[in-house]
Enzyme design. Structure first.
Site, PDB file in Angstrom:
ATOM      1  N   LYS A 151      45.157   5.164  51.659  1.00 44.84           N
ATOM      2  CA  LYS A 151      44.392   5.878  51.809  1.00 44.84           C
ATOM      3  C   LYS A 151      44.402   6.687  52.727  1.00 44.84           C
ATOM      4  CE  LYS A 151      40.153   3.588  51.070  1.00 44.84           C
ATOM      5  NZ  LYS A 151      39.656   2.468  52.138  1.00 44.84           N
ATOM      6  N   LEU A 155      20.983  -3.758  61.607  1.00 44.50           N
ATOM      7  CA  LEU A 155      20.096  -3.923  62.702  1.00 44.50           C
ATOM      8  C   LEU A 155      18.709  -2.862  61.934  1.00 44.50           C
ATOM      9  CD1 LEU A 155      21.061  -3.052  66.413  1.00 44.50           C
ATOM     10  CD2 LEU A 155      19.986  -4.691  66.014  1.00 44.50           C
ATOM     11  N   ASP A 215      25.743  10.051  58.128  1.00 48.45           N
ATOM     12  CA  ASP A 215      26.820   9.323  58.854  1.00 48.45           C
ATOM     13  C   ASP A 215      27.589  11.063  60.123  1.00 48.45           C
ATOM     14  OD1 ASP A 215      26.101   7.261  58.957  1.00 48.45           O
ATOM     15  OD2 ASP A 215      27.514   6.618  57.491  1.00 48.45           O
ATOM     16  N   LYS A 242      29.956   2.565  50.673  1.00 48.49           N
ATOM     17  CA  LYS A 242      29.743   4.440  50.233  1.00 48.49           C
ATOM     18  C   LYS A 242      30.414   4.930  49.436  1.00 48.49           C
ATOM     19  CE  LYS A 242      28.040   3.787  55.015  1.00 48.49           C
ATOM     20  NZ  LYS A 242      27.928   4.077  56.703  1.00 48.49           N
ATOM     21  N   GLY A 269      41.187   4.070  60.741  1.00 45.33           N
ATOM     22  CA  GLY A 269      39.911   4.239  59.637  1.00 45.33           C
ATOM     23  C   GLY A 269      40.072   5.360  58.524  1.00 45.33           C
ATOM     24  N   ALA A 270      40.370   4.888  57.283  1.00 49.40           N
ATOM     25  CA  ALA A 270      40.246   5.524  56.130  1.00 49.40           C
ATOM     26  C   ALA A 270      38.768   5.307  55.177  1.00 49.40           C
ATOM     27  CB  ALA A 270      41.420   5.674  55.985  1.00 49.40           C
ATOM     28  N   ASN A 297      25.314   7.258  52.603  1.00 48.88           N
ATOM     29  CA  ASN A 297      24.901   6.087  53.188  1.00 48.88           C
ATOM     30  C   ASN A 297      23.398   6.086  53.063  1.00 48.88           C
ATOM     31  OD1 ASN A 297      24.812   8.295  55.059  1.00 48.88           O
ATOM     32  ND2 ASN A 297      23.532   6.799  56.390  1.00 48.88           N
ATOM     33  N   ALA A 349      33.047   5.397  56.637  1.00 47.44           N
ATOM     34  CA  ALA A 349      32.645   5.928  57.763  1.00 47.44           C
ATOM     35  C   ALA A 349      33.405   7.137  58.267  1.00 47.44           C
ATOM     36  CB  ALA A 349      32.076   5.187  58.258  1.00 47.44           C
TER      37      ALA A 349
HETATM   38  P1  NDP Z   1      34.041   0.656  54.636  1.00 49.02           P
HETATM   39  O1  NDP Z   1      34.266  -0.715  53.476  1.00 49.02           O
HETATM   40  O2  NDP Z   1      34.312   1.682  53.558  1.00 49.02           O
HETATM   41  O3  NDP Z   1      36.042   0.770  55.731  1.00 49.02           O
HETATM   42  C1  NDP Z   1      36.129  -0.269  56.185  1.00 49.02           C
HETATM   43  C2  NDP Z   1      38.061   0.600  56.799  1.00 49.02           C
HETATM   44  O4  NDP Z   1      37.763  -0.835  57.846  1.00 49.02           O
HETATM   45  C3  NDP Z   1      38.608   0.638  56.382  1.00 49.02           C
HETATM   46  O5  NDP Z   1      39.248   1.392  57.116  1.00 49.02           O
HETATM   47  C4  NDP Z   1      39.242  -0.679  56.096  1.00 49.02           C
HETATM   48  O6  NDP Z   1      40.788  -0.798  55.953  1.00 49.02           O
HETATM   49  C5  NDP Z   1      39.178  -1.234  57.481  1.00 49.02           C
HETATM   50  N1  NDP Z   1      39.588  -1.959  57.936  1.00 49.02           N
HETATM   51  C6  NDP Z   1      38.988  -3.746  57.100  1.00 49.02           C
HETATM   52  N2  NDP Z   1      39.015  -5.156  57.181  1.00 49.02           N
HETATM   53  C7  NDP Z   1      40.013  -4.589  57.645  1.00 49.02           C
HETATM   54  C8  NDP Z   1      41.044  -5.808  58.259  1.00 49.02           C
HETATM   55  N3  NDP Z   1      40.936  -6.707  58.148  1.00 49.02           N
HETATM   56  N4  NDP Z   1      41.875  -4.516  59.203  1.00 49.02           N
HETATM   57  C9  NDP Z   1      42.329  -4.035  58.968  1.00 49.02           C
HETATM   58  N5  NDP Z   1      41.067  -2.454  58.568  1.00 49.02           N
HETATM   59  C10 NDP Z   1      40.610  -2.871  58.087  1.00 49.02           C
HETATM   60  O7  NDP Z   1      33.249   0.491  55.068  1.00 49.02           O
HETATM   61  P2  NDP Z   1      32.298   1.777  56.276  1.00 49.02           P
HETATM   62  O8  NDP Z   1      33.473   3.358  56.630  1.00 49.02           O
HETATM   63  O9  NDP Z   1      31.233   1.482  55.756  1.00 49.02           O
HETATM   64  O10 NDP Z   1      31.938   1.208  58.022  1.00 49.02           O
HETATM   65  C11 NDP Z   1      33.080   1.013  58.997  1.00 49.02           C
HETATM   66  C12 NDP Z   1      32.797   0.492  59.820  1.00 49.02           C
HETATM   67  O11 NDP Z   1      31.674   1.595  60.915  1.00 49.02           O
HETATM   68  C13 NDP Z   1      31.834  -0.941  59.749  1.00 49.02           C
HETATM   69  O12 NDP Z   1      31.522  -1.570  60.574  1.00 49.02           O
HETATM   70  C14 NDP Z   1      30.042  -0.492  60.150  1.00 49.02           C
HETATM   71  O13 NDP Z   1      29.595  -0.704  60.850  1.00 49.02           O
HETATM   72  C15 NDP Z   1      30.712   1.528  60.590  1.00 49.02           C
HETATM   73  N6  NDP Z   1      29.398   2.339  61.127  1.00 49.02           N
HETATM   74  C16 NDP Z   1      28.900   2.252  61.649  1.00 49.02           C
HETATM   75  C17 NDP Z   1      27.419   3.369  61.464  1.00 49.02           C
HETATM   76  C18 NDP Z   1      26.846   3.875  62.895  1.00 49.02           C
HETATM   77  O14 NDP Z   1      25.325   4.138  62.775  1.00 49.02           O
HETATM   78  N7  NDP Z   1      26.946   3.506  63.927  1.00 49.02           N
HETATM   79  C19 NDP Z   1      27.805   3.877  60.554  1.00 49.02           C
HETATM   80  C20 NDP Z   1      28.883   3.649  59.693  1.00 49.02           C
HETATM   81  C21 NDP Z   1      29.605   3.141  59.396  1.00 49.02           C
HETATM   82  P3  NDP Z   1      41.350  -0.627  53.931  1.00 49.02           P
HETATM   83  O15 NDP Z   1      41.048   0.608  53.934  1.00 49.02           O
HETATM   84  O16 NDP Z   1      42.690  -0.545  54.543  1.00 49.02           O
HETATM   85  O17 NDP Z   1      40.706  -1.687  53.767  1.00 49.02           O
END
Ligand code: NDP
Length: 453
Positions: free
Chosen positions: A154, A15, A101, A65, A125-126, A86, A129
Site C-alpha cells: 500500500k 469527539l 482533511d 475513507k 500510514g497509507a 471524510n 488520512a
Molecule cells: P485507515 O483505516 O484508512 O488507515 C489506518 C492506517 O493505520 C493504515 O495505514 C494501517 O496500516 C494502519 N494500521 C492500522 N492498524 C495497524 C496495526 N495494528 N499496526 C500497524 N499499522 C496499523 O484509517 P484513517 O487513515 O482514516 O485514520 C488513521 C488515524 O488518523 C486514525 O487514528 C484516525 O482517528 C486519525 N485521524 C484523525 C483526524 C483528525 O482530524 N485529527 C482525521 C483523520 C484521521 P495497513 O494499511 O497496513 O492496514
C-alpha cells in the site's frame, strides 16, 4: 430536523458529536442533530443507502475513507485526485464525497509554522488520512516523503500515485528503515496505532523514530491527547502537534459543506479548542485503581465493585492479553519483563483518560514511578492488603499463570520490593478472611461510593 452523523469502526473514541453540538450554537441551526454511529465494513453500503433519505450528510472515519467512494454518485476534485473522503453530502437523493482533511492538515501545519518547501517528511500510514497528508505535503512543496506502513504494498502504491500528482516530490516507501534518510523536518503518524482502544503493537513501528532526527512531530490521533508517538518524539526534542486542532478544523469545514459558512471562524476555532481541551482534561479523574500483590483479589474484587457501582471494569493483565494476542507469560518469555512493562504502561495511560472505571492494576504496575503518578492523578488508589500467609495460600494454586513465580523466584523478596509502592495508596482494605464480595462491600462503604439502583 437536520440529521448528520460520524460513521466508523471503532467509533466510541470520536469527539465529533461533542464538536458538532458546539458548532450548532455558532452556526445558528438549532434543529441540527449529530450522532456517532458504529458501522462495520460489511454494513457500509446498506447504511449509506438508508442515510440518503434521512441525513444531510455523514462524516466518515476509519476504516471507511477509501471504501466509501464505491457508494457515492459524485466526487469533489480533491477526492477524485487522492481517492479518500471524510465527508459525504446528501442532496436531491444524490451523495457527493468531499475531503476536508487536506485543508485541515495544511492549516494545522501553518499554525505551527511548519514550512515544508524543500523539506523531508517521514509519514507513518497509507490509509485514508495518510492520503490526505500526502496531498498536503505535495501542495506545500516537500522535497521527499518517506512512507512507512504495515502493508508495504500500500505504501508503494500510494507513493507511486502521489509522484504522478506531484513530480517535484519524491514519495517513496521506506519499509526496511534502511539508510536512505535519517533527518526530517516533520514526522507524522497517520496510522491508528496508539489510538484509544486500538491494539498494542509490539515492537512499536515508532521505534524507528529513535534513530532519526526531526524538528516537528504531528500525530493525527486526538484521543489520547498525548500519544506514545508524541511522547517518543518529545523525548527526541521535537515540537509536538496533536490531532485536536485538525479535528476541529475539518469539522468546521464540514459544517460549511453541509450548511453554511461560520461567522468569525477564528473565534469559533479558539472557543472550540478551549472547550474540548477542558473536556479532555476532565476525563479520567474519578477512577478507582486497585493495587496489591498477585493473589490479593484485584480482578475478582474489581469486577464486583464495578458491577455494584455501575462502572466499567478494566483489568490491565487481561487487556494486555486481549490487545496483544499473547498471554502475560508468553510476553515475558518471548520479549522479557521490560517489554511487558512498556505495554502495561501504554495501557494504563490509555485507560487513565477515561472516566468512571474500576481498574485492576498488575502486581508490578506501580514499580514505575510514572505509572504511580498517572494513577494518583486519575483517580483513587486502593491497596488490597493481604497478609503473606493469605497470599501464599492463594498463590500455591496459581504458579503457572504467574510468570514471576514460575521460575521459582523468591516471592518474599518480590513482595518486599513492591510493598512501598502499594503503601502510597491513600486507601487500604485488609482482605484477610474476607470473600471478594465482602472486600468489595467494605471498599464501597469505605469510599462512600454510590451503588447502582
Ligand atoms: P485507515 O483505516 O484508512 O488507515 C489506518 C492506517 O493505520 C493504515 O495505514 C494501517 O496500516 C494502519 N494500521 C492500522 N492498524 C495497524 C496495526 N495494528 N499496526 C500497524 N499499522 C496499523 O484509517 P484513517 O487513515 O482514516 O485514520 C488513521 C488515524 O488518523 C486514525 O487514528 C484516525 O482517528 C486519525 N485521524 C484523525 C483526524 C483528525 O482530524 N485529527 C482525521 C483523520 C484521521 P495497513 O494499511 O497496513 O492496514
Amino acid at each position: 430536523m437536520k440529521k448528520a452523523a460520524v460513521i466508523g469502526d471503532p467509533i466510541s473514541h470520536s469527539l465529533s458529536p461533542a464538536i458538532f453540538n458546539l458548532l450548532k450554537q455558532y452556526g445558528g441551526v438549532p434543529d441540527f442533530l449529530y450522532e456517532a454511529i458504529h458501522v462495520p465494513a460489511l454494513e457500509l453500503g446498506s447504511f449509506l443507502e438508508r442515510a440518503r433519505k434521512d441525513f444531510i450528510g455523514v462524516n466518515v472515519t476509519l476504516p471507511h475513507k477509501e471504501k466509501v467512494l464505491d457508494y457515492v454518485d459524485d466526487l469533489s476534485p480533491e477526492v477524485a485526485r487522492i481517492g479518500a473522503a471524510n465527508v459525504i453530502r446528501f442532496a436531491d437523493g444524490k451523495a457527493k464525497a468531499h475531503n476536508t482533511d487536506v485543508g485541515a492538515i495544511l492549516r494545522t501545519l501553518d499554525t505551527h509554522d511548519v514550512v515544508l518547501a524543500g523539506a523531508d517528511v517521514l509519514l507513518f500510514g497509507a490509509g485514508g488520512a495518510a492520503k490526505a497528508a500526502c496531498e498536503a505535503f505535495g501542495m506545500m512543496g516537500a522535497r521527499s516523503v518517506a512512507i512507512v506502513n504495515r502493508d508495504g504494498m500500500k505504501a508503494e502504491a500510494m507513493g507511486a500515485a502521489f509522484v504522478r500528482h506531484f513530480p517535484q516530490t519524491d514519495f517513496f516507501s521506506w519499509q526496511d528503515g534502511g539508510a536512505k534518510k535519517r533527518s526530517f523536518t516533520l514526522v507524522v503518524n497517520a496510522t491508528s496505532v496508539g489510538m484509544d482502544g486500538s491494539p498494542i503493537i509490539w515492537p512499536s513501528p515508532f521505534e524507528l523514530l529513535d534513530t532519526c532526527t526531526f524538528s516537528f512531530a504531528f500525530d493525527l490521533i486526538y484521543r489520547p491527547a498525548m500519544t506514545t508517538f508524541l511522547k517518543r518524539s518529545a523525548a527526541r526534542g521535537a515540537t509536538t502537534i496533536g490531532g485536536l486542532e485538525m479535528l476541529i478544523d475539518q469539522a468546521m469545514a464540514t459544517w460549511s459543506v453541509w450548511l453554511n459558512d461560520l461567522v468569525d471562524p477564528e473565534k469559533v476555532k479558539r472557543d472550540l479548542r478551549r472547550e474540548l481541551t477542558t473536556l479532555l482534561e476532565k476525563e479520567g479523574t474519578d477512577n478507582l485503581f486497585l493495587c496489591g500483590f498477585m493473589g490479593a483479589g484485584k480482578s475478582s474484587v474489581g469486577k464486583i465493585v464495578a458491577e455494584k457501582t455501575g462502572r466499567s471494569f478494566f483489568d490491565i493483565d487481561q487487556q494486555v492479553q486481549r490487545r496483544t494476542g499473547r498471554t502475560v507469560g508468553e510476553i515475558f518469555q518471548a520479549f522479557g519483563e521490560p517489554t511487558f512493562r512498556e505495554i502495561e504502561t501504554e495501557l494504563l495511560n490509555e485507560a487513565s483518560h477515561r472516566s468512571h472505571q474500576v481498574i485492576a492494576l498488575g502486581g508490578g504496575t506501580l514499580l514505575r514511578q510514572e505509572n504511580l503518578e498517572v494513577v494518583l492523578r486519575a483517580g483513587t488508589l486502593v491497596y488490597l492488603n493481604a497478609s503473606k500467609e493469605h497470599l501464599a495460600a492463594r498463590l500455591a494454586q496459581a504458579k503457572t499463570a504467574r510468570p514471576l513465580l514460575a521460575d521459582g523466584s523468591d516471592t518474599e523478596a518480590l513482595f518486599r520490593s513492591r510493598e512501598p509502592a502499594y503503601l502510597r495508596a491513600p486507601v487500604h482494605v485488609v482482605t484477610d478472611g474476607l470473600t471478594p464480595r465482602e472486600v468489595a462491600e467494605t471498599l464501597i462503604q469505605q469510599l462512600s461510593l454510590e451503588k447502582k439502583s
